[in-house]
Design a protein around this motif. Structure first.
Motif, PDB file in Angstrom:
ATOM      1  N   MET A   4       0.826  -1.209   0.000  1.00  0.00           N
ATOM      2  CA  MET A   4       0.000   0.000   0.000  1.00  0.00           C
ATOM      3  C   MET A   4       0.862   1.261   0.000  1.00  0.00           C
ATOM      4  O   MET A   4       0.401   2.337  -0.352  1.00  0.00           O
ATOM      5  N   MET A   5       2.108   1.127   0.464  1.00  0.00           N
ATOM      6  CA  MET A   5       3.003   2.287   0.427  1.00  0.00           C
ATOM      7  C   MET A   5       3.731   2.371  -0.913  1.00  0.00           C
ATOM      8  O   MET A   5       4.741   3.055  -1.031  1.00  0.00           O
ATOM      9  N   ALA A   6       3.207   1.632  -1.888  1.00  0.00           N
ATOM     10  CA  ALA A   6       3.749   1.675  -3.251  1.00  0.00           C
ATOM     11  C   ALA A   6       5.185   1.165  -3.319  1.00  0.00           C
ATOM     12  O   ALA A   6       5.987   1.598  -4.132  1.00  0.00           O
ATOM     13  N   TYR A  18       0.767   2.174  -8.408  1.00  0.00           N
ATOM     14  CA  TYR A  18       1.734   2.573  -7.384  1.00  0.00           C
ATOM     15  C   TYR A  18       1.828   4.093  -7.282  1.00  0.00           C
ATOM     16  O   TYR A  18       1.996   4.634  -6.191  1.00  0.00           O
ATOM     17  N   ARG A  36      -1.048   5.030  -5.248  1.00  0.00           N
ATOM     18  CA  ARG A  36      -0.919   4.656  -3.840  1.00  0.00           C
ATOM     19  C   ARG A  36       0.014   5.575  -3.070  1.00  0.00           C
ATOM     20  O   ARG A  36      -0.053   5.647  -1.847  1.00  0.00           O
ATOM     21  N   ARG A  37       0.906   6.253  -3.788  1.00  0.00           N
ATOM     22  CA  ARG A  37       1.760   7.212  -3.076  1.00  0.00           C
ATOM     23  C   ARG A  37       0.937   8.341  -2.493  1.00  0.00           C
ATOM     24  O   ARG A  37       1.356   9.010  -1.571  1.00  0.00           O
ATOM     25  N   MET A  55      -2.038   7.766  -1.325  1.00  0.00           N
ATOM     26  CA  MET A  55      -2.968   7.149  -0.369  1.00  0.00           C
ATOM     27  C   MET A  55      -2.194   6.681   0.846  1.00  0.00           C
ATOM     28  O   MET A  55      -1.011   6.394   0.772  1.00  0.00           O
ATOM     29  N   GLN A  69       8.931   5.283   3.763  1.00  0.00           N
ATOM     30  CA  GLN A  69       8.422   5.773   2.468  1.00  0.00           C
ATOM     31  C   GLN A  69       9.251   6.920   1.927  1.00  0.00           C
ATOM     32  O   GLN A  69       9.453   7.034   0.730  1.00  0.00           O
ATOM     33  N   HIS A  97      10.838   6.616  -1.695  1.00  0.00           N
ATOM     34  CA  HIS A  97      10.225   7.358  -2.788  1.00  0.00           C
ATOM     35  C   HIS A  97      10.826   8.727  -3.056  1.00  0.00           C
ATOM     36  O   HIS A  97      10.507   9.345  -4.056  1.00  0.00           O
TER      37      HIS A  97
END
Lengths: 156, 264, 271
Positions: free
Chosen positions: B137-139, C80, C83-84, C86, C108, C112
């Motif tokens: 869910m955190m990609a 994806y 989802r970043r 969310m 994260q 990212h």
């Protein structure tokens, strides 16, 4: 765990592993002798029977390894075995060298033995050894022994 | 009566289909792991971390087992060979058994039961505690970030561990035969060296251990990720990892041996 | 608060296999900045709905649109990317047990973004401060209580300032104090970060006190929806039973069975 400590351990592990592979290859296997004679010349010989001789079996003269069996083929012309040998360049043998297939010990592996002759001319790349002696095959020996015994009995 | 027979046959059919389906899932998963291995290569630090947990921490069991297996081989080999007066061949026997078979196979079995099961438990627990779902869910792809580095750490560790196992075994055989029993030092090594071939024995043994590493790691990560997300599911998956990898190692060993030494 | 629609659910159907339909024709609209509760009994399909919104499952028919994009039609990379934006708080937090609290929240950002470590440090401490756990940044997840673990997980899920937050049973298994802490945190963060939050829960009292709108799901269909006040005063029997937690009602106490007398084998004797 600290990144540096972890890296250190993994580094040690990988070095130990590669070290073990090297020990296996050089100390236990014979990689050293495998290519050491990088320069070799090829000679061949026809044998009536090679017994259990294998490719890569040693070629010895006076007990010293001078080369390896490179290839074994069956000839449909002469109906015998052609054995190709890789001999290290530093070992030169006369033309009339005698090649025989011998066994190390009673049950040991078979190898090619070279007995140097007295010729002035040396064997060169691609030459063929003229004088060969086949492997001793146990069954034949026993068969001959029994035959001799039987013929001895006939005398009586 | 015929009802029972039919339901028995149905049972066989059901299990067969289930097995094939599982095998298919495992194969697809294996390809997925390979497909997503890019991250592991780009960020090799991830693999290094797992190399510590699966490689370094397996060292003790591998070293100790290797030593003892070698010592037993030395002792048994000496007892048998001296009857034929060729006790100097004990070095050859120990080295060949280890390098060709026991090194790769026993090291792989030990690796499957220690590191392989740990891999399954780790991934299974991460799934059961929603860590993998949270990551997704955190990609961040859990297969790329969690599974692939563990898989590659296993693949890299296995041949190294098998080589260490073999070397320790030869050393163990040397200790027993030469140091304790008194076989001639020189002929122990020279016989070994003239009879162990680099390509036929050592290279083939190394290739075997690479195959085992891929098989054990693939099975371990698949079972972990495929487990039911409960405590029971993880324990079932762990058992499966050990059982399946052991069987696969032995089966694969037979096939590889047949190919390598008989040229089938 | 803008009135722009962020999440649109249209005629959504979902079934795991042909027999068991989990969701049947669900329609919902959620506006930006709203705090919405999806309530229902256990097994009513509300957790599945959350999975569908997050793209972890595909609907059998119908669609879910988040900021104009149909979720199940997105490819891996597009999903994806979505989802970043969310965040999801899992029922048991889903904290990475091998990372410290700090590293969990930083996860994260490190994955990212290319932010320098000093800036990540500041951001992580800010997020932890928002959930009141700045002082616990060096602890491991195993050292946290259940309520603290969930707050850390909350800090982690808002690390990249999402526009949509999904909460899966955020109140389960918490003591009353932790429960109110989490409840008020959800309300405050929703307002402060201007995000849309969806809570899936069956905790009635805490939820009704914080949310803007409620959907009540039963057996895969929306049984009722409205503001918390409308729900409290609803005369619908099911809503009344659910909100007030009555033992018997439209949802019967007894699982469907044949007559009691018959089950006990009394029928034959007395007839």
């Amino acid at each position: 765990m600290q990144r540096a400590t972890l890296d250190l351990w993994v580094g040690l592990f990988v070095i130990t592993g590669i070290g073990a592979l090297l020990v296996l290859s050089l100390k236990i296997g014979n990689l050293e002798t495998y290519h050491s004679g990088g320069d070799t010349y090829v000679i061949s010989g026809n044998f009536e029977n090679i017994g259990g001789l294998k490719v890569r079996a040693p070629v010895k003269s006076s007990g010293v390894v001078v080369g390896r069996v490179a290839d074994i083929q069956f000839s449909t012309k002469t109906y015998d075995a052609i054995v190709t040998l890789n001999i290290e360049n530093r070992y030169q043998f006369p033309k009339d060298t005698f090649a025989s297939i011998l066994t190390a010990g009673l049950l040991g592996e078979q190898y090619v033995g070279l007995d140097a002759g007295g010729d002035e001319v040396m064997l060169e790349e691609g030459d063929t050894i003229m004088r060969t002696n086949s492997a001793v095959v146990l069954e034949e020996m026993i068969g001959r022994f029994l035959f001799d015994k039987a013929s001895e009995n006939d005398d009586f | 009566m015929s009802k029972h027979i039919i339901s028995a046959i149905q049972g066989v059919g059901h299990r067969t289909l289930e097995g094939i389906r599982r095998l298919g899932r495992a194969t697809l998963y294996f390809l997925l792991v390979l497909w997503k291995s890019g991250t592991s290569l780009k960020r090799f630090g991830l693999v290094v971390r797992e190399l510590y947990y699966f490689g370094v921490l397996s060292l003790i069991i591998i070293v100790v087992s290797g030593l003892f297996v070698g010592m037993v081989l030395g002792l048994q080999g000496y007892e048998t060979l001296q009857k034929y007066g060729s006790e100097t061949a004990v070095g050859t026997m120990v080295a060949l058994s280890l390098v060709r078979e026991l090194g790769p196979v026993v090291a792989a079995l030990l690796f499957a039961s220690s590191a392989g099961s740990a891999m399954t438990v780790e991934i299974g627990l991460m799934k059961a505690t929603e860590q993998l779902a949270a990551m997704d869910m955190m990609a961040v792809d859990p297969v790329a970030r969690v599974v692939a580095p563990r898989f590659w750490a296993g693949v890299i560790s296995m041949p190294l561990l098998a080589a260490i196992f073999s070397v320790m075994g030869v050393f163990g055989g040397y200790l027993v035969a030469v140091v304790f029993i008194g076989v001639d030092d020189g002929s122990f090594w020279s016989q070994m060296q003239s009879n162990v071939d680099f390509r036929v024995d050592i290279l083939n043994g190394f290739i075997k251990s690479c195959f085992f590493g891929i098989a054990v790691s693939a099975i371990a990560v698949f079972e972990g990720h495929d487990s039911l997300p409960t405590a029971e599911g993880v324990s079932v998956a762990t058992t499966r990892t050990v059982v399946t990898s052991s069987l696969v190692i032995l089966g694969l060993d037979f096939i590889l041996t047949a190919f390598m030494f008989r040229g089938l | 608060m803008t009135s722009e629609t962020l999440v649109e659910i249209s005629d959504l159907n979902f079934a795991y296999d042909d027999k068991r339909a989990i969701l049947k024709g669900v329609n919902m609209t959620m506006k930006r900045g709203q705090l919405i509760a999806i309530m229902g009994g256990s097994g009513s399909g509300k957790t599945t709905l959350l999975k569908l919104i997050g793209g972890a499952a595909k609907p059998s028919s119908g669609y879910i649109k988040v900021s104009g994009q149909i979720i199940h039609a997105l490819g891996h990379n597009a999903l994806y990317a979505m989802r970043r934006k969310m965040g999801k708080l899992f029922q048991f937090g889903g904290l990475f047990t091998d990372l410290s609290v700090f590293d969990n929240v930083a996860f994260q950002m490190r994955e990212h973004t290319d932010l320098p470590e000093s800036m990540i440090r500041d951001l992580v401490l800010m997020k932890l401060h928002a959930v009141g756990l700045r002082g616990a940044h060096h602890l491991m997840p195993a050292e946290l209580s259940g309520g603290m673990a969930r707050r850390v997980a909350l800090a982690r899920s808002i690390a990249l300032d999402p526009m949509l937050m999904l909460f899966d049973e955020p109140f389960t298994g918490l003591d009353p104090i932790s429960l109110s802490v989490i409840g008020s945190l959800i309300r405050r963060l929703t307002d402060d970060l201007g995000m849309t939050s969806i809570i899936v829960t069956h905790d009635v009292q805490e939820t009704l006190s914080i949310v803007d709108y409620v959907y009540l799901i039963s057996n895969g269909v929306i049984a009722a929806h409205g503001s918390p006040d409308e729900m409290k005063s609803s005369e619908k029997p099911f809503v009344h039973q659910f909100i007030h937690g009555e033992v018997d009602g439209p949802v019967p106490f007894h699982y469907p069975a044949q007559a009691y007398r018959q089950d006990l084998g009394l029928e034959d004797i007395f007839v």
